[in-house]
Write a protein that holds these residues in place. Structure first.
Motif, PDB file in Angstrom:
ATOM      1  N   GLY A  26       6.899  -0.804   7.257  1.00 62.50           N
ATOM      2  CA  GLY A  26       6.587   0.262   6.963  1.00 62.50           C
ATOM      3  C   GLY A  26       7.925   0.668   6.162  1.00 62.50           C
ATOM      4  N   PHE A  27       7.686   1.589   5.130  1.00 60.64           N
ATOM      5  CA  PHE A  27       8.899   2.387   4.575  1.00 60.64           C
ATOM      6  C   PHE A  27       8.381   3.713   4.384  1.00 60.64           C
ATOM      7  CE2 PHE A  27       8.638  -1.919   3.066  1.00 60.64           C
ATOM      8  CZ  PHE A  27       9.972  -2.641   3.141  1.00 60.64           C
ATOM      9  N   THR A  28       9.285   4.659   5.061  1.00 57.67           N
ATOM     10  CA  THR A  28       9.064   5.922   5.184  1.00 57.67           C
ATOM     11  C   THR A  28      10.094   6.554   4.520  1.00 57.67           C
ATOM     12  OG1 THR A  28       7.677   5.603   7.088  1.00 57.67           O
ATOM     13  CG2 THR A  28       8.068   7.833   6.508  1.00 57.67           C
ATOM     14  N   TYR A  29       9.977   7.738   3.823  1.00 59.51           N
ATOM     15  CA  TYR A  29      10.976   8.369   3.361  1.00 59.51           C
ATOM     16  C   TYR A  29      11.224   9.759   3.844  1.00 59.51           C
ATOM     17  CZ  TYR A  29      14.281  10.852   0.164  1.00 59.51           C
ATOM     18  OH  TYR A  29      15.486  11.276  -0.604  1.00 59.51           O
ATOM     19  N   ALA A  30      12.214  10.091   4.710  1.00 59.78           N
ATOM     20  CA  ALA A  30      11.957  11.461   5.573  1.00 59.78           C
ATOM     21  C   ALA A  30      13.683  11.782   5.745  1.00 59.78           C
ATOM     22  CB  ALA A  30      11.465  11.116   6.563  1.00 59.78           C
ATOM     23  N   ASP A  31      14.054  12.909   5.273  1.00 61.68           N
ATOM     24  CA  ASP A  31      15.305  13.518   5.824  1.00 61.68           C
ATOM     25  C   ASP A  31      16.209  12.737   4.960  1.00 61.68           C
ATOM     26  OD1 ASP A  31      17.135  15.152   7.169  1.00 61.68           O
ATOM     27  OD2 ASP A  31      17.697  13.553   8.677  1.00 61.68           O
ATOM     28  N   ILE A  58       0.813  -1.309  -0.088  1.00 55.71           N
ATOM     29  CA  ILE A  58      -0.013  -0.064  -0.033  1.00 55.71           C
ATOM     30  C   ILE A  58       0.848   0.995  -0.016  1.00 55.71           C
ATOM     31  CG2 ILE A  58      -1.582   1.565   1.464  1.00 55.71           C
ATOM     32  CD1 ILE A  58      -2.929  -0.950   2.136  1.00 55.71           C
ATOM     33  N   PHE A  76       4.182   1.670   2.032  1.00 59.39           N
ATOM     34  CA  PHE A  76       4.934   2.917   1.563  1.00 59.39           C
ATOM     35  C   PHE A  76       4.639   4.101   1.675  1.00 59.39           C
ATOM     36  CE2 PHE A  76       6.040  -1.211  -0.655  1.00 59.39           C
ATOM     37  CZ  PHE A  76       7.445  -1.083  -0.734  1.00 59.39           C
ATOM     38  N   ASP A  77       5.407   5.039   2.228  1.00 58.49           N
ATOM     39  CA  ASP A  77       5.209   6.361   2.236  1.00 58.49           C
ATOM     40  C   ASP A  77       4.838   7.133   0.724  1.00 58.49           C
ATOM     41  OD1 ASP A  77       5.272   9.069   2.897  1.00 58.49           O
ATOM     42  OD2 ASP A  77       7.325   9.298   3.146  1.00 58.49           O
ATOM     43  N   ALA A  78       3.905   8.095   0.736  1.00 61.58           N
ATOM     44  CA  ALA A  78       3.605   8.779  -0.489  1.00 61.58           C
ATOM     45  C   ALA A  78       4.613   9.183  -1.337  1.00 61.58           C
ATOM     46  CB  ALA A  78       2.562   9.745  -0.053  1.00 61.58           C
ATOM     47  N   ALA A  79       5.859   9.586  -0.316  1.00 60.34           N
ATOM     48  CA  ALA A  79       6.996  10.145  -1.201  1.00 60.34           C
ATOM     49  C   ALA A  79       7.504   9.111  -2.181  1.00 60.34           C
ATOM     50  CB  ALA A  79       7.909  10.423  -0.030  1.00 60.34           C
ATOM     51  N   ARG A 115      10.383  -0.011   9.397  1.00 57.09           N
ATOM     52  CA  ARG A 115       9.813  -0.365  10.822  1.00 57.09           C
ATOM     53  C   ARG A 115       8.981  -1.653  10.778  1.00 57.09           C
ATOM     54  NH1 ARG A 115      13.030   2.474  12.273  1.00 57.09           N
ATOM     55  NH2 ARG A 115      12.947   4.492  13.538  1.00 57.09           N
ATOM     56  N   SER A 149       0.810   5.008   0.450  1.00 53.47           N
ATOM     57  CA  SER A 149      -0.277   5.887   1.289  1.00 53.47           C
ATOM     58  C   SER A 149      -0.577   7.073   0.592  1.00 53.47           C
ATOM     59  CB  SER A 149       0.407   6.335   2.524  1.00 53.47           C
ATOM     60  OG  SER A 149       1.410   7.428   2.314  1.00 53.47           O
ATOM     61  N   GLN A 153       1.325   6.230   9.886  1.00 54.02           N
ATOM     62  CA  GLN A 153       1.529   5.915   8.386  1.00 54.02           C
ATOM     63  C   GLN A 153       0.835   4.114   8.288  1.00 54.02           C
ATOM     64  OE1 GLN A 153       5.066   5.939   6.352  1.00 54.02           O
ATOM     65  NE2 GLN A 153       4.628   4.381   5.248  1.00 54.02           N
ATOM     66  N   ASN A 154       1.832   3.721   9.186  1.00 45.88           N
ATOM     67  CA  ASN A 154       1.554   2.037   9.111  1.00 45.88           C
ATOM     68  C   ASN A 154       0.096   1.713   9.617  1.00 45.88           C
ATOM     69  OD1 ASN A 154       4.197   1.266   8.257  1.00 45.88           O
ATOM     70  ND2 ASN A 154       5.106   2.012   9.974  1.00 45.88           N
ATOM     71  N   TRP A 188      13.282   4.896   6.203  1.00 52.22           N
ATOM     72  CA  TRP A 188      13.016   4.524   7.827  1.00 52.22           C
ATOM     73  C   TRP A 188      12.287   3.263   7.685  1.00 52.22           C
ATOM     74  CZ3 TRP A 188      15.286   7.712  11.689  1.00 52.22           C
ATOM     75  CH2 TRP A 188      15.523   8.712  11.427  1.00 52.22           C
ATOM     76  N   ASP A 199       6.262   7.417  -4.427  1.00 50.11           N
ATOM     77  CA  ASP A 199       5.459   7.696  -5.699  1.00 50.11           C
ATOM     78  C   ASP A 199       6.042   8.815  -6.704  1.00 50.11           C
ATOM     79  OD1 ASP A 199       4.502   5.261  -6.461  1.00 50.11           O
ATOM     80  OD2 ASP A 199       2.204   5.857  -5.851  1.00 50.11           O
ATOM     81  N   ARG A 200       6.721   9.833  -5.868  1.00 53.27           N
ATOM     82  CA  ARG A 200       6.965  11.244  -6.448  1.00 53.27           C
ATOM     83  C   ARG A 200       8.050  10.824  -7.342  1.00 53.27           C
ATOM     84  NH1 ARG A 200       4.082  14.608  -2.501  1.00 53.27           N
ATOM     85  NH2 ARG A 200       2.298  13.547  -2.229  1.00 53.27           N
ATOM     86  N   GLU A 201       9.399  10.366  -6.896  1.00 51.10           N
ATOM     87  CA  GLU A 201      10.599  10.457  -7.602  1.00 51.10           C
ATOM     88  C   GLU A 201      10.868   9.213  -8.259  1.00 51.10           C
ATOM     89  OE1 GLU A 201      13.118  12.554  -7.747  1.00 51.10           O
ATOM     90  OE2 GLU A 201      12.283  14.145  -6.393  1.00 51.10           O
TER      91      GLU A 201
END
Lengths: 438, 315
Positions: free
Chosen positions: B176-181, A201, B137-140, B187, A203, A228-229, B185, B142-144
């Protein structure tokens, strides 16, 4: 040569939004032109030059765009890597051929890059560099014309500051190649396939990074990640339920877990330890506070007692003075009268007996005491307090050691081998016994 | 009647078959998980943690050479794997993670930071070994384009394909995959389902709330609350480069914001050294100044011999 390749790469990177960027650029240019006019009024010939260059660039840009669109069309086709390579080479050649910008400008740009390199190495040629920096101002237009990403443009702007050493490393971001390789490996995740095949997914809405104010603030960051998760989990759960995929584990399904029992035991022990430590520390703090507070209370109580004592003594003193001043002759009643007066003065404090207090309670506060009739009745029928256990011992009586004498005790113990008490003559009557004690 | 039913059901099944045949290729992934030599204990534990959660993974012994990574492709093919996670340790402290699709790329190299293994985190989340995770996945992402590539690689490597050999049929984990900084990240959470606690709310809150809850209760009586409990491990990855091929080929993305840990350490050391250097310089200067004033036995200017000096007077 390398530069042209880079340019082509950058061109690719820009891709579809080249037009927008161009518009922005032209606006910028226009501003700059006006600015330049004001700045160096003598360099008007350059301004004349600029539009021509622009035109050339425009046409070239358009072609570049067409190239891009062709690429995308072809990407759906067969061998991409090859195509890309050929495209790259083509485009680079195109650039070489078609760029018909004034020779002077081109050399100038190369000089600037050299200058940058030189400045990095040594400060000796600073004077030379300064000369060239003046040129750089003019060349910015040219740099704009070349397809350098906006981020780099900013760098160019900063170039004007003398001591700034720009980064030589250009970021490589070959969008076309990236997308090509993505298409090669991508597994479908859209609506056409069931969600259970991929279970991923992305977000929607704002990226999570925007929800994090300070990335180093652990709590806030983790909260954002958690959100988010959680969102994803809820969404996925709904999707999977809709598809009829078993989601939650039934309670009677046992299988190996990621963390084995030993590990979980450790975790539990850790949790318990933490909790107990917390509790212990809280308790200790409470005790400490209580101790501090208890001391304060004690001090206050003592002070109050002292004050009370002082007050009563003062009142008694004043009363005594009054008595002496008035000086009545009757000596026999004086003591009683004095006592009554003191009682009145102290407002029925400690000197009243229990029964009197009870009686006053009905009569509404100690004014003149109970009326005579009431007093009589109280005496007759007995009012005030229970009569049971009146003679049984209590703490006071058992604490009263006035009837005990160590000497007599010892004497009795040492005096002869007789176990019983030494006889002291006949037992006297009660009143005389009591009188003897005092 | 039975015949009719049979024919109908046959039709149905035939349609189903067709649909399956027509459908897109199956998501079939196998991952080779291995590290280089010289990983330390934490790196090894991280690798074990990840391997534990990936029933479609195959752990292999440490890879010996650091220069020839192309050999990994052959190794992966030998093990029938089409993905590789390769942890490369440098200097016993830096860890780089390579994610690669095997026969023909792409490959992403990332720097591993913020590494906490499952064991040292003491989270009380737990999940089935080999359950299929939900990848969030973080929305970021899908941006790049480069993040898209990374996303796809993660989907292949960390997503357990449907019907994998040792996978479990229930879903109790979110990754979870998050793109920040500028970092990614990662988790891991367990999904917990608990009964919605509406009874307590009814008493406390006003009528409106009560009405709302009662309505919701009427609609779906068995609705469960979804919560997450972290499992671990925690990892932060900084993408460095993306190569077009598998452990080779042209570089199609390079992160220029990445500063190598060697550089960072060198800078730190230099800063420390500069303090010492300044002090040493000061010392030399002071000595020279003292020498100039004639306060030192050697060097500098000597005091001229005084005529009234006792040594010259009573010589």
């Amino acid at each position: 040569m390398a530069k042209s390749k880079l340019l082509s790469a950058l061109k690719h990177e820009q891709g579809f939004d080249a037009k927008k960027v161009k518009q922005i650029k032209e606006k910028k240019k226009h501003k700059q032109r006006v600015h330049n006019k004001r700045k160096h009024g003598d360099s008007e010939d350059e301004d004349d030059e600029a539009p021509a260059v622009n035109d050339a660039e425009d046409s070239e840009d358009d072609e570049g765009e067409e190239d891009g669109s062709e690429d995308e069309q072809q990407e759906n086709g067969v061998d991409l890597a090859q195509l890309d390579e050929s495209d790259d080479s083509d485009s680079s050649i195109d650039l070489e051929d078609k760029i018909e910008r004034p020779r002077k400008a081109k050399t100038a740009t190369t000089i600037t890059t050299q200058a940058v390199a030189i400045s990095k190495r040594s400060d000796k040629k600073k004077s030379k560099k300064d000369e060239e920096e003046e040129e750089e101002d003019e060349e910015e237009e040219e740099e704009d014309d070349e397809d350098i990403p906006l981020s780099d443009l900013e760098d160019g702007d900063i170039d004007d500051e003398a001591d700034y050493v720009p980064r030589q490393k250009l970021s490589i971001n070959n969008t076309a190649a990236l997308l090509a390789s993505l298409n090669r490996i991508a597994i479908p995740t859209d609506k056409s396939v069931p969600f259970a095949t991929h279970q991923s997914i992305v977000s929607s809405g704002e990226p999570t990074a925007s929800a994090i104010e300070d990335i180093h603030d652990d709590l806030k960051r983790e909260l954002a990640l958690y959100q988010q998760n959680l969102e994803a989990a809820k969404q996925a759960r709904a999707l999977l339920k809709a598809e009829g995929v078993p989601f939650s584990r039934p309670t009677d399904y046992f299988a190996e877990m990621v963390k084995d029992d030993g590990h979980m035991e450790k975790v539990k022990a850790k949790l318990i330890e933490e909790a107990s430590a917390k509790k212990a520390s809280a308790e200790a703090r409470k005790l400490r506070d209580l101790k501090k507070f208890g001391k304060q209370v004690q001090v206050a109580k003592l002070q109050e007692r002292q004050k009370q004592k002082r007050d009563t003594l003062e009142k008694i003193k004043t009363l005594k003075r009054k008595r002496q001043e008035s000086g009545t002759g009757d000596d026999t009643y004086e003591a009683d009268l004095f006592d009554v007066a003191v009682d009145h003065e102290l407002g029925g404090g400690s000197k009243k007996t229990k029964s009197q207090q009870r009686a006053f309670g009905g009569g509404g506060g100690g004014g003149d005491g109970p009326n005579a009739k009431r007093q009589k009745k109280n005496d007759k029928y007995g009012f005030g307090g229970k009569k049971r256990h009146a003679k049984s011992g209590d703490a006071l009586s058992s604490g009263d050691l006035s009837g005990f004498s160590a000497r007599r005790m010892k004497h009795g113990g040492s005096g002869g081998g007789a176990k019983g008490k030494v006889s002291k003559g006949p037992r006297l009557g009660k009143s005389r016994r009591n009188a003897g004690k005092r | 009647m039975a015949a009719v039913y049979k024919s109908l059901s046959n039709q149905k099944s035939a349609q189903k078959d067709e649909k399956n045949a027509d459908g897109p290729r199956k998501n079939k992934q196998r991952v080779l998980i291995l590290s280089s030599r010289g990983v330390n204990q934490r790196h090894r534990h991280l690798l074990n943690d990840l391997a534990q959660m990936m029933p479609h993974g195959r752990k292999d012994s440490k890879w010996d050479s650091k220069s020839k990574l192309s050999g990994l492709c052959e190794l992966a093919e030998l093990h029938n794997c089409n993905n590789v996670i390769y942890f490369e340790a440098r200097k016993n402290q830096d860890l780089y993670a390579w994610f690669s699709k095997v026969p023909n790329g792409p490959t992403v190299k990332m720097y591993v930071q913020g590494l906490n293994t499952m064991e040292e985190l003491h989270f009380h989340g737990n999940c089935l070994k080999g359950s299929r995770p939900i990848l969030s996945f973080d929305a970021a992402f899908d941006r790049e384009p480069y993040l898209k590539v990374i996303q796809e690689l993660f989907r292949h490597t960390f997503g357990v394909p449907q019907g994998a050999r040792r996978s479990k049929p229930f879903i109790d984990r979110v990754m979870g995959f998050t793109y920040a900084d500028g970092k990614i990240w990662i988790r891991n959470y367990q999904i917990t389902e608990t009964e919605q606690t509406t009874d307590g709310k009814d008493g406390e809150n006003g009528e409106a709330e009560a009405k709302k809850t009662s309505k919701s209760r009427g609609k779906d009586h068995k609705e469960l609350d979804v919560g997450l409990v972290e499992i671990g491990p925690r990892v932060t990855l900084t993408p460095i480069i993306i190569q077009e091929g598998s452990f080779g080929g042209p570089i199609i993305y390079e992160n220029r914001m990445f500063v190598s840990p060697n550089q960072v350490r060198a800078d730190l050391r230099r800063r420390k050294a500069s303090r010492h250097n300044a002090r040493a310089e000061q010392f030399v200067e002071r000595q020279a100044r003292k020498g100039d004033m004639g306060l030192r036995t050697e060097g500098g200017v000597k005091k001229p011999l005084d005529e009234l000096d006792s040594r010259s007077l009573f010589a």
